[in-house]
Design a protein around this motif. Structure first.
Motif, PDB file in Angstrom:
ATOM      1  N   THR A  65      57.659   2.859  24.595  1.00 46.72           N
ATOM      2  CA  THR A  65      58.326   2.117  23.686  1.00 46.72           C
ATOM      3  C   THR A  65      58.833   3.077  22.397  1.00 46.72           C
ATOM      4  OG1 THR A  65      57.405   0.064  24.093  1.00 46.72           O
ATOM      5  CG2 THR A  65      58.640   0.221  21.991  1.00 46.72           C
ATOM      6  N   LYS A  66      60.243   3.201  22.343  1.00 38.44           N
ATOM      7  CA  LYS A  66      60.596   4.455  21.399  1.00 38.44           C
ATOM      8  C   LYS A  66      61.873   3.730  20.797  1.00 38.44           C
ATOM      9  CE  LYS A  66      62.403   8.190  22.817  1.00 38.44           C
ATOM     10  NZ  LYS A  66      63.600   8.140  22.533  1.00 38.44           N
ATOM     11  N   ASN A  67      62.108   3.481  19.361  1.00 34.47           N
ATOM     12  CA  ASN A  67      63.099   2.968  18.636  1.00 34.47           C
ATOM     13  C   ASN A  67      63.404   1.569  19.304  1.00 34.47           C
ATOM     14  OD1 ASN A  67      63.401   5.516  17.465  1.00 34.47           O
ATOM     15  ND2 ASN A  67      64.993   6.445  18.980  1.00 34.47           N
ATOM     16  N   ASP A  68      62.183   0.849  19.205  1.00 36.93           N
ATOM     17  CA  ASP A  68      62.425  -0.436  19.761  1.00 36.93           C
ATOM     18  C   ASP A  68      62.923  -0.744  21.187  1.00 36.93           C
ATOM     19  OD1 ASP A  68      61.133  -1.180  17.174  1.00 36.93           O
ATOM     20  OD2 ASP A  68      63.149  -1.370  16.385  1.00 36.93           O
ATOM     21  N   GLU A  69      62.840   0.214  21.921  1.00 33.51           N
ATOM     22  CA  GLU A  69      63.442   0.202  23.477  1.00 33.51           C
ATOM     23  C   GLU A  69      62.212   0.465  24.340  1.00 33.51           C
ATOM     24  OE1 GLU A  69      67.012   1.953  24.045  1.00 33.51           O
ATOM     25  OE2 GLU A  69      68.110   0.986  22.766  1.00 33.51           O
ATOM     26  N   THR A  70      61.988  -0.160  25.368  1.00 32.83           N
ATOM     27  CA  THR A  70      60.832   0.170  26.442  1.00 32.83           C
ATOM     28  C   THR A  70      61.622   0.439  27.675  1.00 32.83           C
ATOM     29  OG1 THR A  70      59.334  -1.615  25.170  1.00 32.83           O
ATOM     30  CG2 THR A  70      58.525  -0.776  27.446  1.00 32.83           C
ATOM     31  N   VAL A  71      60.755   1.679  28.159  1.00 32.08           N
ATOM     32  CA  VAL A  71      61.356   2.234  29.418  1.00 32.08           C
ATOM     33  C   VAL A  71      60.009   2.234  30.458  1.00 32.08           C
ATOM     34  CG1 VAL A  71      63.429   3.216  28.881  1.00 32.08           C
ATOM     35  CG2 VAL A  71      61.256   4.367  28.821  1.00 32.08           C
ATOM     36  N   GLU A  72      60.300   2.204  31.544  1.00 36.21           N
ATOM     37  CA  GLU A  72      59.079   2.171  32.751  1.00 36.21           C
ATOM     38  C   GLU A  72      59.078   3.547  33.133  1.00 36.21           C
ATOM     39  OE1 GLU A  72      59.393  -0.933  35.717  1.00 36.21           O
ATOM     40  OE2 GLU A  72      58.765  -2.517  34.292  1.00 36.21           O
ATOM     41  N   GLY A  73      57.850   4.164  33.080  1.00 34.80           N
ATOM     42  CA  GLY A  73      57.801   5.211  33.810  1.00 34.80           C
ATOM     43  C   GLY A  73      56.744   5.215  34.997  1.00 34.80           C
ATOM     44  N   GLU A  74      57.242   5.536  36.236  1.00 34.03           N
ATOM     45  CA  GLU A  74      56.669   5.448  37.529  1.00 34.03           C
ATOM     46  C   GLU A  74      55.744   6.366  37.558  1.00 34.03           C
ATOM     47  OE1 GLU A  74      56.820   3.053  39.591  1.00 34.03           O
ATOM     48  OE2 GLU A  74      58.463   1.857  38.985  1.00 34.03           O
ATOM     49  N   TYR A  75      54.281   6.088  37.894  1.00 36.02           N
ATOM     50  CA  TYR A  75      53.306   7.405  38.164  1.00 36.02           C
ATOM     51  C   TYR A  75      52.832   7.232  39.445  1.00 36.02           C
ATOM     52  CZ  TYR A  75      49.014   9.874  37.821  1.00 36.02           C
ATOM     53  OH  TYR A  75      47.931  10.749  38.212  1.00 36.02           O
ATOM     54  N   SER A  76      53.020   8.538  39.956  1.00 38.28           N
ATOM     55  CA  SER A  76      52.638   8.744  41.366  1.00 38.28           C
ATOM     56  C   SER A  76      52.236  10.311  41.764  1.00 38.28           C
ATOM     57  CB  SER A  76      53.895   8.537  42.480  1.00 38.28           C
ATOM     58  OG  SER A  76      53.602   9.209  43.679  1.00 38.28           O
ATOM     59  N   ASP A  77      50.995  10.627  42.055  1.00 37.09           N
ATOM     60  CA  ASP A  77      50.555  11.821  42.269  1.00 37.09           C
ATOM     61  C   ASP A  77      50.667  12.877  41.312  1.00 37.09           C
ATOM     62  OD1 ASP A  77      49.028  13.576  44.154  1.00 37.09           O
ATOM     63  OD2 ASP A  77      50.996  14.036  45.134  1.00 37.09           O
TER      64      ASP A  77
END
Length: 296
Positions: free
Chosen positions: A97-109
């Motif tokens: 969450t940055k500047n009141d906006e949330t993004v999803e980070g996909e974790y893989s290996d």
């Protein structure tokens, strides 16, 4: 099948299914995320990926144990921009969450990838070194037929940066078909397609092509690349180079042909004296490199 055999088979199947479940579901832990992550890949279209240092950028995400952190964007000719952020784990995802906006980070290996408003980030905890393209020497005594073939632009070198033309960053893509001094060029600039026929001959070791296509009335608007007169050089690495420079000498001029890049020069002058920017010895010459297509 006897009762004991059925029980054994059922137990074995249960173990196998549990094993498959453990393979497909990864329990992401904070220890996997905490630390500094380097953006080693960027994409504007989700397909063509390039190293941020091609644009003179270094982007890092620093995740701290308290669920907070910082994103730093360091540009070559300006002060770094630092933004605070918060993060948490949701399954196999990292929510940032940055500047009141949330993004999803996909974790893989060991890789986190995410889409932030159409900009795709690929980052790792180990920084990948960027190796810029070093063009081959100019072919000194080419023949006219050596330029023949189908050529597609791959890379633009401009304003101190190298940018892949297919990534949508430079807003210019070109394909050119050359045959014995005659050429057909298709240029897509800012999503506008232009087709130009050209004709010319060798002058020294350069192929000089002049447009034979009549300009439309509304074609006076600014374009990054002028197609009125185009200069091409063959390189010893097999690539073709279009340049706005008067020559491909080792000591390149720091100025640009005003008919080709007047707006770029104006932009430099407008920012001259601004303490935030330091243009140093940037070469404002534009070079576009082409690879030869193999036609089957």
């Amino acid at each position: 099948m006897c009762k004991k055999m059925k029980l054994w088979a059922a137990g074995t199947l249960g173990v196998m299914l549990a094993g498959l479940g453990s393979v497909n579901v990864y329990a992401l832990d904070a220890k996997d995320v905490v630390g500094t992550w380097y953006v080693n890949g960027l994409s504007m279209d989700g397909e063509n990926t390039f190293h941020p240092e091609m644009m003179g950028m270094e982007i890092t995400f620093n995740f701290t144990e308290d669920g907070k952190g910082e994103m730093t964007n360091a540009m070559e000719y300006s002060d770094p921009e630092v933004e605070e952020m918060e993060w948490k784990i949701d399954g196999d995802k990292v929510l940032i969450t940055k500047n009141d906006e949330t993004v999803e980070g996909e974790y893989s290996d060991g890789t986190i990838s995410m889409d932030a408003d159409g900009m795709y980030f690929i980052m790792n905890q180990e920084k990948e070194e960027y190796e810029p393209y070093v063009p081959g020497n100019v072919v000194e005594e080419p023949k006219l037929e050596d330029f023949n073939g189908e050529w597609k632009s791959t890379l633009m070198d401009a304003f101190g940066m190298q940018m892949p033309t297919a990534a949508g960053l430079s807003d210019v893509e070109m394909t050119i078909s050359i045959s014995d001094g005659k050429a057909s060029l298709v240029m897509i600039e800012s999503a506008v397609e232009t087709k130009v026929d050209l004709e010319g001959d060798l002058e020294g070791n350069a192929l000089i092509l002049k447009s034979t296509t009549e300009k439309e009335e509304d074609s006076e608007s600014y374009t990054l690349v002028s197609t009125d007169v185009m200069k091409f050089y063959l390189l010893e690495d097999g690539n073709l180079c279009f340049t706005t420079e008067d020559s491909m000498d080792d000591e390149a001029s720091d100025t640009v042909d005003a008919t080709d890049t007047a707006d770029a020069t104006d932009a430099e002058e407008a920012l001259d004296g601004d303490d935030e920017y330091d243009f140093g010895d940037i070469d404002f010459t534009i070079k576009i490199y082409f690879e030869k297509l193999v036609v089957e």
